[in-house]
Write a protein that holds these residues in place. Structure first.
Motif, mmCIF file in Angstrom:
data_model
loop_
_atom_site.group_PDB
_atom_site.id
_atom_site.type_symbol
_atom_site.label_atom_id
_atom_site.label_comp_id
_atom_site.label_asym_id
_atom_site.label_seq_id
_atom_site.Cartn_x
_atom_site.Cartn_y
_atom_site.Cartn_z
ATOM 1 N N ASP A 202 0.874 -1.040 -0.012
ATOM 2 C CA ASP A 202 0.052 -0.122 -0.018
ATOM 3 C C ASP A 202 0.773 1.417 0.004
ATOM 4 O O ASP A 202 0.500 2.214 -0.720
ATOM 5 C CB ASP A 202 -0.719 0.163 1.284
ATOM 6 N N ALA A 203 2.052 1.218 0.934
ATOM 7 C CA ALA A 203 2.828 2.462 0.790
ATOM 8 C C ALA A 203 3.442 2.521 -0.404
ATOM 9 O O ALA A 203 3.641 4.024 -0.779
ATOM 10 C CB ALA A 203 3.941 2.122 2.025
ATOM 11 N N ASP A 204 4.000 1.725 -1.005
ATOM 12 C CA ASP A 204 4.702 1.634 -2.387
ATOM 13 C C ASP A 204 3.758 2.310 -3.378
ATOM 14 O O ASP A 204 4.048 2.924 -4.172
ATOM 15 C CB ASP A 204 5.479 0.556 -2.897
ATOM 16 N N ALA A 205 2.489 1.485 -3.481
ATOM 17 C CA ALA A 205 1.617 1.902 -4.363
ATOM 18 C C ALA A 205 1.029 3.528 -4.370
ATOM 19 O O ALA A 205 0.947 4.186 -5.587
ATOM 20 C CB ALA A 205 0.258 1.293 -4.256
ATOM 21 N N LYS A 206 1.130 4.248 -3.050
ATOM 22 C CA LYS A 206 0.921 5.585 -3.136
ATOM 23 C C LYS A 206 1.865 6.347 -3.791
ATOM 24 O O LYS A 206 1.595 7.621 -4.457
ATOM 25 C CB LYS A 206 0.770 5.862 -1.655
ATOM 26 N N SER A 207 3.129 5.773 -3.639
ATOM 27 C CA SER A 207 4.369 6.569 -4.389
ATOM 28 C C SER A 207 4.495 6.316 -5.855
ATOM 29 O O SER A 207 4.315 7.102 -6.619
ATOM 30 C CB SER A 207 5.522 5.992 -3.765
ATOM 31 N N HIS B 57 -8.430 -3.629 1.541
ATOM 32 C CA HIS B 57 -8.592 -5.021 0.848
ATOM 33 C C HIS B 57 -8.872 -4.952 -0.620
ATOM 34 O O HIS B 57 -8.703 -5.769 -1.254
ATOM 35 C CB HIS B 57 -9.521 -5.744 1.692
ATOM 36 N N THR B 58 -9.658 -3.726 -0.995
ATOM 37 C CA THR B 58 -10.176 -3.460 -2.299
ATOM 38 C C THR B 58 -8.792 -3.190 -3.171
ATOM 39 O O THR B 58 -8.962 -3.496 -4.374
ATOM 40 C CB THR B 58 -10.870 -2.377 -2.572
ATOM 41 N N ARG B 59 -7.610 -3.059 -2.457
ATOM 42 C CA ARG B 59 -6.559 -2.542 -3.308
ATOM 43 C C ARG B 59 -6.653 -1.750 -4.760
ATOM 44 O O ARG B 59 -6.193 -1.992 -5.819
ATOM 45 C CB ARG B 59 -5.729 -3.979 -3.886
ATOM 46 N N VAL B 60 -7.426 -0.761 -4.508
ATOM 47 C CA VAL B 60 -7.932 0.081 -5.468
ATOM 48 C C VAL B 60 -6.441 0.861 -6.441
ATOM 49 O O VAL B 60 -6.702 0.929 -7.371
ATOM 50 C CB VAL B 60 -8.622 1.380 -5.131
ATOM 51 N N LEU B 61 -5.815 1.293 -5.446
ATOM 52 C CA LEU B 61 -4.430 1.864 -6.056
ATOM 53 C C LEU B 61 -3.476 0.906 -6.760
ATOM 54 O O LEU B 61 -3.193 1.214 -7.966
ATOM 55 C CB LEU B 61 -3.599 2.534 -4.740
ATOM 56 N N PHE C 3 4.770 6.624 -11.779
ATOM 57 C CA PHE C 3 4.740 5.958 -13.153
ATOM 58 C C PHE C 3 3.444 6.248 -13.816
ATOM 59 O O PHE C 3 3.232 5.378 -15.019
ATOM 60 C CB PHE C 3 4.790 4.353 -12.676
ATOM 61 N N THR C 4 2.350 6.769 -13.513
ATOM 62 C CA THR C 4 1.125 7.294 -14.249
ATOM 63 C C THR C 4 0.945 8.311 -14.439
ATOM 64 O O THR C 4 1.751 9.260 -13.817
ATOM 65 C CB THR C 4 -0.066 6.444 -13.493
ATOM 66 N N LEU C 5 0.055 8.507 -15.244
ATOM 67 C CA LEU C 5 -0.312 10.111 -15.748
ATOM 68 C C LEU C 5 -1.583 10.740 -15.200
ATOM 69 O O LEU C 5 -2.419 11.420 -15.762
ATOM 70 C CB LEU C 5 -0.163 10.119 -17.347
ATOM 71 N N LEU C 6 -2.164 9.896 -14.271
ATOM 72 C CA LEU C 6 -3.425 10.237 -13.512
ATOM 73 C C LEU C 6 -3.422 11.581 -12.851
ATOM 74 O O LEU C 6 -2.290 11.860 -12.381
ATOM 75 C CB LEU C 6 -3.773 9.134 -12.690
ATOM 76 N N ASP C 7 -4.363 12.291 -12.769
ATOM 77 C CA ASP C 7 -4.499 13.427 -12.342
ATOM 78 C C ASP C 7 -4.484 13.302 -10.755
ATOM 79 O O ASP C 7 -4.689 12.369 -10.072
ATOM 80 C CB ASP C 7 -5.806 14.231 -12.697
ATOM 81 N N LYS C 8 -3.894 14.419 -10.085
ATOM 82 C CA LYS C 8 -3.938 14.598 -8.804
ATOM 83 C C LYS C 8 -5.270 14.103 -7.988
ATOM 84 O O LYS C 8 -5.096 13.492 -7.178
ATOM 85 C CB LYS C 8 -3.211 15.631 -8.376
ATOM 86 N N ILE D 117 1.967 5.413 -7.775
ATOM 87 C CA ILE D 117 1.072 5.736 -9.032
ATOM 88 C C ILE D 117 1.419 7.210 -9.384
ATOM 89 O O ILE D 117 0.841 7.778 -10.103
ATOM 90 C CB ILE D 117 -0.070 5.694 -8.236
ATOM 91 N N ARG D 118 2.066 8.176 -8.408
ATOM 92 C CA ARG D 118 2.429 9.687 -8.710
ATOM 93 C C ARG D 118 3.647 9.424 -9.616
ATOM 94 O O ARG D 118 3.735 10.387 -10.402
ATOM 95 C CB ARG D 118 2.608 10.107 -7.442
#
Length: 297
Positions: free
Chosen positions: A129-134, A159-163, A139-144, A136-137
């Motif tokens: 979860d901690a790495d995903a938060k970093s 548990h949904t692992r949305v990120l 390696f992706t081009l998703l808006d803030k 996704i900012r």
């Protein structure tokens, strides 16, 4: 000796000692080996070779590579009066402090021959979860705003692992395309029992082997399989899915063994080449989660 004579004479020890990375190592408790000290010269020459022979004028890397890269630009200037450039970015680290790079365990490659699209997708899906938060900012081009909304959703229901799902989807599609992403989703569903065995017919040999990486693999004779092999012999004689035929029979009688997602009815059931997936594979299961790949050759 040729390297020391032809390359070493262009870079002084004083220049190499002046690098911050060298100073920190020399001032530390462990010191620095000769190999580590001279590595910047080797990497510098590597840059020179690419510049000289392949018109490479820019080398990119993490911030920890700055000293080695600029040794290359300096070597190019001193040897051939040429120009080359260095570009580094902040070093990407995992939440545990280790760096994200090819020399670390679990390296991921863009080349599908090195990391299959399925394995590539799984790499991002399985981040913490901690790495995903970093990531996704980075390696992706998703808006803030989109990212922050997903973070809030994940914090409320981890548990949904949305990120992780958004990260894996975005980067897999951009690197390998929509079709490979969809195939990676189906592969994941297959291993969790949500997709039928016929899905394997859509995969080539490399993709099948990639899907079952880490799963015990066995080889059986195509000729023997053509003549027919009974279940106990297949699972405890020709392979070691079970350590003994007695154990294989016992679990088969209990209804806990499947081949190609079909439960084996009796220990005397016979398997032939007609049962092969893609004309080559049998997928055995003990229970729901223990997979074994049998390859007929």
């Amino acid at each position: 000796l040729d390297f020391i004579r032809d390359v070493g004479k262009h870079i002084t020890v004083n220049y190499m000692m002046a690098k911050d990375s060298v100073k920190k190592r020399l001032e530390g408790d462990t010191g620095m080996s000769f190999t580590e000290f001279t590595y910047q010269l080797v990497q510098g020459y590597d840059f020179y070779y690419l510049w000289k022979n392949h018109n490479c004028v820019l080398q990119m890397g993490g911030s920890d590579q700055w000293g080695n890269i600029v040794t290359g630009t300096e070597f190019i200037r001193r040897k051939d009066a040429g120009e080359a450039y260095a570009l580094t970015t902040q070093l990407i680290k995992k939440a545990d402090g280790t760096k994200f790079g090819k020399t670390e365990s679990g390296a991921v490659w863009l080349d599908p021959a090195r990391t299959s699209p399925y394995q590539f997708y799984q790499f991002w899906l399985n981040t913490t979860d901690a790495d995903a938060k970093s990531y996704i900012r980075i390696f992706t081009l998703l808006d803030k705003g989109v990212i922050e909304a997903m973070e809030a959703e994940q914090d409320a229901a981890p548990h949904t692992r949305v990120l992780q799902k958004a990260l894996a989807k975005d980067i897999t599609i951009r690197v390998h395309g929509e079709d490979e992403y969809e195939k990676a989703i189906k592969s994941t569903d297959f291993l969790f029992g949500n997709t039928g065995i016929e899905f394997l017919n859509e995969l080539n040999d490399a993709e099948v082997l990639g899907l079952f990486e880490g799963v015990p693999n066995f080889t059986v004779s195509l000729e023997e399989l053509n003549a027919g092999i009974n279940a106990t012999e297949l699972l405890a004689g020709k392979t070691t899915v079970f350590p003994s035929k007695g154990e294989a029979k016992k679990m088969i009688q209990g209804g806990g063994v499947s081949v190609n997602r079909n439960k084996i009815a009796t220990a005397d059931d016979v398997f032939t080449t007609d049962n092969l997936i893609n004309g080559k594979y049998l997928v055995a299961q003990k229970g729901k989660k223990n997979y074994f790949l049998i390859v007929a050759e």
